[in-house]
Write an enzyme that holds these catalytic residues in place. Structure first.
Site, PDB file in Angstrom:
ATOM      1  N   GLU A  57     -15.185 110.011  -0.608  1.00 11.92           N
ATOM      2  CA  GLU A  57     -16.047 109.644   0.273  1.00 11.92           C
ATOM      3  C   GLU A  57     -16.966 110.336   1.337  1.00 11.92           C
ATOM      4  OE1 GLU A  57     -13.933 107.482   4.392  1.00 11.92           O
ATOM      5  OE2 GLU A  57     -13.119 106.192   3.188  1.00 11.92           O
ATOM      6  N   GLU A 100      -9.668 100.188  10.763  1.00 12.65           N
ATOM      7  CA  GLU A 100     -10.794 101.581  11.545  1.00 12.65           C
ATOM      8  C   GLU A 100     -12.231 101.750  11.547  1.00 12.65           C
ATOM      9  OE1 GLU A 100      -7.327 103.866  13.575  1.00 12.65           O
ATOM     10  OE2 GLU A 100      -7.445 105.024  11.602  1.00 12.65           O
ATOM     11  N   ARG A 125       0.463  97.891  12.080  1.00 12.29           N
ATOM     12  CA  ARG A 125       0.918  98.274  13.577  1.00 12.29           C
ATOM     13  C   ARG A 125       0.656  98.342  14.472  1.00 12.29           C
ATOM     14  NH1 ARG A 125      -0.745 103.228  14.458  1.00 12.29           N
ATOM     15  NH2 ARG A 125      -0.840 104.880  12.609  1.00 12.29           N
TER      16      ARG A 125
END
Ligand code: ADP
Length: 448
Positions: free
Chosen positions: A201, A276, A292
């Site tokens: 990335e 996120e 979760r």
């Protein structure tokens, strides 16, 4: 007859789950290791079962033993919390195959989202941009790897597709370091996650970490509960979290929120989840989805009044629950400080016996913790001891309220991150909300 939930975790999240179960009239079973006999949660659950020695790989991570514990106690469902087996798709599958409802998304969704390369390719279809990079398994040929990196440009970050917990990442600033870093990252990924696939990335130099909370009922209904800002991090570990994220481009945010909800609707997403992002120059870049409950869930609960853990239980157990976006109202600002058993300067873990302590309280203060006076913090597990959460009308007021709570709070016998929070909450750049994810390590600690 009321249903029984086995809580496959420890620490504050076990206590949090017990509280939610009690409110819903559900019976609870706590598991514990031999190193955790003094856990507070064991006193509040209906039953408890020892699942092995202190070593977490032989207790909290030992799926067959946990399933046996569910069996002998006649449990109906398994609550995974965060960490340990919470994002282990094969554990979720084994639970369901053994006749225990895994409280969370389907094992297939956990599997897909747990693989970062797959997750990025899925979210892209919903108009959610990932960090630019090479989102495939890297070829073996070194020249080809160098070429791919050149196309992305330096600095870049080598990441493990199975990575988690801030581990398995390597920043590469020039082609000279590249091949070596890829090899190290692959080895670390294999050792840490049993999968050596890494990808590239672009390294985003100065972003903020912003995340979006979602909830789905598994039947195609989904809503969002807004944003959190978790930019105060050390070694990719969050220390302070806030809701909502401030100073964000509203148009861009509305777009991302809409796309996240559409994704969850389409996936028939079941339970709570977090997407996120890194946020820089008014752009959101998707990092990963956590399938979760997160440590920082209380800040969202405080600004929405929506109980995320109860929602998890209700959805999994088929209790009445309707998800309407129009029912979600946001009010004020919440901040969470993680009190870890680490010293406030070097963050070196510091387990041991708590000889004296006092917990804060008062209007707008929430305290989630499993520790108590005389508790011996074991050295085998995560160092988080407590979460102090403040809620107030504005960010500035929430900071002041937190400072007042931190003044009341003390723990003696072990070192904690208490003083770090006191300093950070008085820091000008933090107060002005001008910090990025690098601020703590690159500026704040260096100037201390
Ligand atoms: P994990 O699953 O291990 O938590 P993430 O992909 O969520 O990994 O990244 C964790 C943290 O690592 C981020 O909050 C950020 O601080 C840093 N990070 C990850 N990817 C990048 C990137 N491309 N550029 C800059 N920082 C990054």
């Amino acid at each position: 007859m009321s249903k029984k939930v086995l809580i496959a975790n420890r620490g504050e999240i076990s206590l949090r789950a017990i509280r939610a179960c009690k409110e819903l009239g559900l019976k609870t079973v706590c598991i514990y290791s031999e190193g955790d006999k003094e856990l507070k949660s064991l006193r509040f659950s209906d039953e408890s079962v020892c699942v092995g020695p202190a070593d977490p790989t032989k207790s909290y991570l030992d799926a067959p033993t946990i399933l046996s514990a569910a069996d002998v106690t006649g449990s109906d469902a398994i609550y995974p919390g965060y960490g340990f087996l919470a994002e282990d798709h094969s554990f979720a599958e084994q639970c369901n195959l053994s006749g225990f409802k895994f409280i969370g998304p389907s094992s297939e969704t956990i599997r897909q989202m747990g693989d970062k390369i797959t997750a990025k390719s899925i979210v892209t279809k919903y108009g959610i941009d990932g960090v630019p990079g090479f989102d495939n398994e890297l070829p073996d040929n070194e020249q080809e790897i160098l070429k791919i990196a050149d196309e992305i440009g330096y600095p870049l970050i080598v990441k493990a597709t199975a990575g988690g917990g801030g581990r398995g990442m390597k920043i590469v600033r020039s082609s000279k370091e590249l091949i070596n870093s890829v090899q190290i990252a692959k080895q670390e990924a294999l050792n840490g996650f049993g999968n050596d696939i890494v990808y590239f990335e672009k390294f985003i130099e100065n972003p903020r970490h912003i995340e979006i909370q979602v909830v789905g009922d598994g039947k195609g209904n989904a809503i969002h509960l807004g944003t959190r800002d978790c930019s105060i991090q050390r070694r990719h570990q969050k220390l302070i979290e806030e809701a909502p994220a401030r100073d964000v481009n509203k148009k861009k945010l509305d777009e991302v929120l809409k796309n996240c909800v559409n994704l969850c609707k389409d996936l028939n997403y079941e339970g709570v989840g977090t997407l996120e992002f890194l946020y820089e120059k008014e752009c959101f870049y998707f990092l990963e989805m956590n399938t979760r409950i997160q440590v920082e869930h209380p800040v969202t609960e405080m600004v929405t009044g929506f109980d995320l853990v109860k929602a998890q239980l209700r959805i999994a157990l088929g209790l009445p629950m309707t998800l309407n976006q129009s029912d979600i109202n946001f009010r004020g600002h919440a901040i969470e400080c993680r009190i870890n058993a680490e010293d406030s300067v070097n963050f070196i873990p510091n387990p041991g016996k708590i000889t004296r302590m006092h917990i804060p309280g008062g209007f707008g203060i929430r305290y989630d913790s499993h520790i108590y006076n005389g508790y011996e913090v074991p050295p085998y597990y995560d160092s988080m001891l407590a979460k102090i959460i403040s809620l107030a009308g504005s960010r500035k007021s929430a900071i002041k309220r937190m400072l007042s709570a931190l003044d009341e709070f003390f723990i003696e016998g072990i070192q904690t991150t208490h003083q770090f929070h006191q300093k950070m909450l008085k820091d000008e750049k933090f107060i002005k909300n001008q910090h990025t994810i690098n601020y703590l390590e690159n500026e704040f600690l260096k100037n201390a």
